[in-house]
Design a protein around this motif. Structure first.
Motif, short mmCIF file in Angstrom:
data_model
loop_
_atom_site.label_atom_id
_atom_site.label_comp_id
_atom_site.label_asym_id
_atom_site.label_seq_id
_atom_site.Cartn_x
_atom_site.Cartn_y
_atom_site.Cartn_z
N VAL A 117 0.81 -1.22 0.00
CA VAL A 117 0.00 0.00 0.00
C VAL A 117 0.84 1.28 0.00
O VAL A 117 0.41 2.30 -0.52
N ARG A 128 3.30 -6.58 -6.10
CA ARG A 128 1.86 -6.66 -6.35
C ARG A 128 1.55 -7.84 -7.27
O ARG A 128 0.54 -8.52 -7.11
N PHE A 135 -3.89 -14.00 -4.99
CA PHE A 135 -5.20 -13.69 -4.40
C PHE A 135 -6.26 -14.11 -5.41
O PHE A 135 -6.94 -13.29 -6.01
N ILE A 179 -11.14 -12.73 7.25
CA ILE A 179 -9.75 -12.55 6.79
C ILE A 179 -8.85 -13.60 7.46
O ILE A 179 -7.91 -14.10 6.83
N LEU A 268 -0.17 -6.04 7.43
CA LEU A 268 -1.03 -5.09 6.71
C LEU A 268 -2.42 -5.69 6.47
O LEU A 268 -3.44 -5.06 6.72
N MET A 269 -2.44 -6.91 5.97
CA MET A 269 -3.72 -7.49 5.56
C MET A 269 -4.65 -7.76 6.74
O MET A 269 -5.86 -7.66 6.61
N THR A 276 -12.22 -1.86 7.40
CA THR A 276 -12.84 -1.31 6.19
C THR A 276 -14.18 -1.98 5.88
O THR A 276 -15.15 -1.32 5.54
N THR A 277 -14.22 -3.30 6.00
CA THR A 277 -15.42 -4.05 5.62
C THR A 277 -16.50 -3.91 6.69
O THR A 277 -17.69 -3.81 6.38
N PHE A 376 -12.41 1.54 -3.51
CA PHE A 376 -11.24 0.66 -3.43
C PHE A 376 -10.01 1.31 -4.07
O PHE A 376 -9.04 0.63 -4.37
N GLY A 377 -10.02 2.62 -4.28
CA GLY A 377 -8.93 3.26 -4.99
C GLY A 377 -9.07 3.02 -6.48
O GLY A 377 -10.17 2.71 -6.99
N CYS A 383 -7.44 -1.81 -4.44
CA CYS A 383 -7.54 -2.72 -3.28
C CYS A 383 -7.41 -4.19 -3.70
O CYS A 383 -8.23 -4.71 -4.46
N GLY A 385 -7.89 -6.69 -1.78
CA GLY A 385 -8.89 -7.52 -1.10
C GLY A 385 -10.31 -7.28 -1.56
O GLY A 385 -11.26 -7.82 -0.96
N LEU A 388 -12.76 -10.19 -1.80
CA LEU A 388 -13.14 -10.74 -0.50
C LEU A 388 -14.13 -9.81 0.21
O LEU A 388 -15.13 -10.25 0.78
C1 HEM Z 1 -14.91 -2.53 2.00
C2 HEM Z 1 -13.72 -2.95 2.30
C3 HEM Z 1 -12.44 -2.32 1.80
C4 HEM Z 1 -12.19 -1.04 1.38
C5 HEM Z 1 -13.17 0.12 1.31
C6 HEM Z 1 -10.79 -0.98 0.98
C7 HEM Z 1 -10.16 0.14 0.47
C8 HEM Z 1 -8.85 0.18 0.03
C9 HEM Z 1 -8.20 1.35 -0.51
C10 HEM Z 1 -8.85 2.73 -0.68
C11 HEM Z 1 -6.93 1.00 -0.83
C12 HEM Z 1 -5.84 1.91 -1.40
C13 HEM Z 1 -5.92 1.95 -2.89
C14 HEM Z 1 -4.91 2.88 -3.54
O1 HEM Z 1 -3.94 3.32 -2.94
O2 HEM Z 1 -5.11 3.15 -4.75
C15 HEM Z 1 -6.77 -0.39 -0.49
C16 HEM Z 1 -5.61 -1.12 -0.66
C17 HEM Z 1 -5.44 -2.40 -0.20
N1 HEM Z 1 -6.38 -3.21 0.41
FE1 HEM Z 1 -8.32 -2.75 0.71
N2 HEM Z 1 -10.22 -2.20 1.21
C18 HEM Z 1 -11.19 -3.06 1.69
C19 HEM Z 1 -11.04 -4.39 2.04
C20 HEM Z 1 -9.86 -5.09 1.97
C21 HEM Z 1 -9.72 -6.48 2.32
C22 HEM Z 1 -10.84 -7.42 2.76
C23 HEM Z 1 -8.41 -6.78 2.17
C24 HEM Z 1 -7.87 -8.16 2.44
C25 HEM Z 1 -6.93 -8.70 2.17
C26 HEM Z 1 -7.72 -5.58 1.68
C27 HEM Z 1 -6.38 -5.48 1.36
C28 HEM Z 1 -5.79 -4.40 0.74
C29 HEM Z 1 -4.39 -4.38 0.32
C30 HEM Z 1 -3.38 -5.49 0.50
C31 HEM Z 1 -4.18 -3.13 -0.27
C32 HEM Z 1 -2.88 -2.61 -0.88
C33 HEM Z 1 -2.88 -2.90 -2.38
C34 HEM Z 1 -1.70 -2.29 -3.10
O3 HEM Z 1 -1.21 -1.24 -2.70
O4 HEM Z 1 -1.25 -2.90 -4.10
N3 HEM Z 1 -8.64 -4.58 1.58
N4 HEM Z 1 -7.96 -0.88 0.02
#
Ligand code: HEM
Length: 441
Positions: A117, A128, A135, A179, A268-269, A276-277, A376-377, A383, A385, A388
């Motif tokens: 992230v 990634r 994933f 998770i 992180l995960m 968030t969820t 989710f970006g 994102c 995840g 999931l």
């Molecule tokens: C409704 C639920 C969720 C929301 C709103 C959410 C939102 C986000 C956002 C805004 C980012 C940053 C995107 C960016 O920088 O462009 C992100 C990254 C990430 N999220 Fe989620 N997330 C959610 C659920 C999850 C779940 C369940 C996981 C489980 C593994 C997860 C794992 C990650 C990871 C590993 C990243 C980093 C990805 C990267 O930088 O390559 N997220 N998420």
């Protein structure tokens, strides 16, 4: 100097961002009015977002030191240019640590490094690919029956009561359990670990008091120790789960990533995967139950639930802002921001931008194109995840609409939100129903 001191709380301190940003930062009326910790804004930021999109879609905020971006397409443009707009400060604490918390931090035996992230293209692309490719839909879909069983179990606990507070009685714990199943950790530890991370949203993205900062630092040490044990056990004996897959990839070719990097991603995960969820589900149920006709429709036509999940994420996102930092002088929506400028992307504003979502302020479970939301970006860091999170939200809605179709909001309840720049989730959701009208499980 310890690793963590060098890295700030989570990763490298951005290079003198305040100095760079303050050289050229016109303070306008809108910029001066941006008060992201005020009660009015936390309760309902959407009127301010609407004004920003209309009057000044990119502005400097002297209160926060951030350049703030409000329109959907400008936010997407920033997300899609990771070389110019670095993710390095994604987890950087908004409020500097007090001396007492810094002392606890310096005594911790943890080795945080940028992980997914907050990585930039030089390393992010490689990592990634490895962690994202693993994933897989199979890994996500195979745990559906177990998540459904958990959701059912939680509903069983209160179905006969005729009332519940859904956040504490279900939504807080279910995503943590999910998770944990996905990673391959023991269910019994999920709630304990969730509590260890629960102060982190306020400490990293809010205005915490000293006691909160100190407690969070201690919790972080415990959480790190837990994560190391989890990964070390998997290194000995990899299971049939996502963490096991990552260990097998590491064994095949240790140059893919270090063991410390694996600790970091799992750390992180375990946080990114549930808070968030929890909050997205709570916001969604609030929106649905506030609009009886749409809730009833969903109860009658469960096939609409996947679309409703996207609309929920669009309408009231649980991550309603996200951050970047400019690596050079750059332009956003016709406004020049200096190298080192800290940037706050108002995802919640982009999600209601009429230019992309006509009538964006209206909640409509059948909205076409809701999936273009920014919850989710977008781009390289989208994102990981998301599949999931979507699965969990779908199951929660499927089971609640099936089991408690007559559920309604308790009248007159106060809506309380955590005071952070980034996380948005209603903290309590009180509902009631007539148990006599509840279908059997
Ligand atoms: C409704 C639920 C969720 C929301 C709103 C959410 C939102 C986000 C956002 C805004 C980012 C940053 C995107 C960016 O920088 O462009 C992100 C990254 C990430 N999220 Fe989620 N997330 C959610 C659920 C999850 C779940 C369940 C996981 C489980 C593994 C997860 C794992 C990650 C990871 C590993 C990243 C980093 C990805 C990267 O930088 O390559 N997220 N998420």
């Amino acid at each position: 100097m310890s690793t963590i001191e060098r890295l700030g709380m989570f990763q490298s301190e951005p290079e003198a961002p305040d100095a760079a940003a303050s050289q050229t930062c016109p303070v306008t009326a809108l910029g001066a009015a941006f008060d992201p910790f005020s009660e009015t804004y936390l309760a309902d930021p959407y009127p301010f977002f609407e004004r920003a999109r209309r009057e000044e879609p990119v502005f400097y905020s002297p209160e926060t030191g951030y350049w703030v971006v409000a329109r959907h397409d400008d936010i997407v443009a920033v997300f899609r240019d990771p070389k110019t707009f670095s993710a390095a400060l994604a987890r950087h604490p908004v409020t500097p640590l007090c001396p007492a918390a810094a002392k606890v931090r310096d005594g911790l035996d943890i080795a945080i490094e940028p992980s997914l992230v907050d990585e930039d293209p030089e390393t992010h692309l490689k990592h990634r690919k490895i962690f994202g490719d693993a994933f897989t839909p199979r890994r996500v879909n195979e745990i559906e029956p177990r998540i459904r069983a958990i959701v059912t179990r939680y509903i069983d606990r209160f179905a006969a009561d005729g009332e519940a507070e859904l956040v504490s009685q279900m939504l807080y714990e279910v995503p943590a359990l999910a998770i944990f199943i996905f990673l391959g950790a023991r269910d019994d530890d999920a709630v304990f670990v969730k509590r260890l991370g629960s102060a982190r949203a306020v400490v990293n993205w809010g205005r915490p008091g000293e006691a909160e900062q100190v407690a969070m630092m201690r919790d972080m040490g415990e959480h790190w120790a837990f994560t190391r044990e989890l990964v070390d056990a998997a290194l000995e004996n990899p299971g049939d789960n996502y963490l096991g897959d990552m260990v097998r990839l590491h064994r095949e070719d240790p140059s893919r990533f270090t063991v410390n990097y694996l600790y970091n991603v799992m750390f992180l995960m375990q946080f990114a995967g549930h808070e968030t969820t929890t909050q997205a589900s709570a916001n969604g149920l609030k929106a649905l139950l506030s609009d009886r006709a749409q809730w009833d429709r969903l109860c009658r036509e469960p096939g609409l639930i996947p679309g409703a999940v996207e609309e929920i994420l669009r309408y009231d996102a649980s991550i309603f802002t996200w951050r970047r930092i400019a690596t050079r002088d750059a332009e956003i929506g016709g406004v020049t921001v200096p190298a080192g400028a800290k940037i706050l992307l108002l995802l919640g504003s982009g999600n209601r931008d009429d230019a992309v979502f006509p009538g964006g302020g209206t909640f409509d479970i059948e909205r076409a194109g809701a999936k273009r939301h920014l919850a989710f970006g977008n781009g390289a860091h989208f994102c990981m995840g998301a599949p999931l999170a979507r699965l969990e939200m779908r199951i929660i809605l499927e089971e609640l609409t099936r089991r408690l179709p007559r559920m309604r909001l308790v009248d007159g309840q106060d809506w309380e939100y955590i005071p952070t720049l980034t996380f948005r989730g209603v903290q309590k959701l009180r509902v009631e129903w007539d148990p006599a009208e509840t279908p059997a499980s």
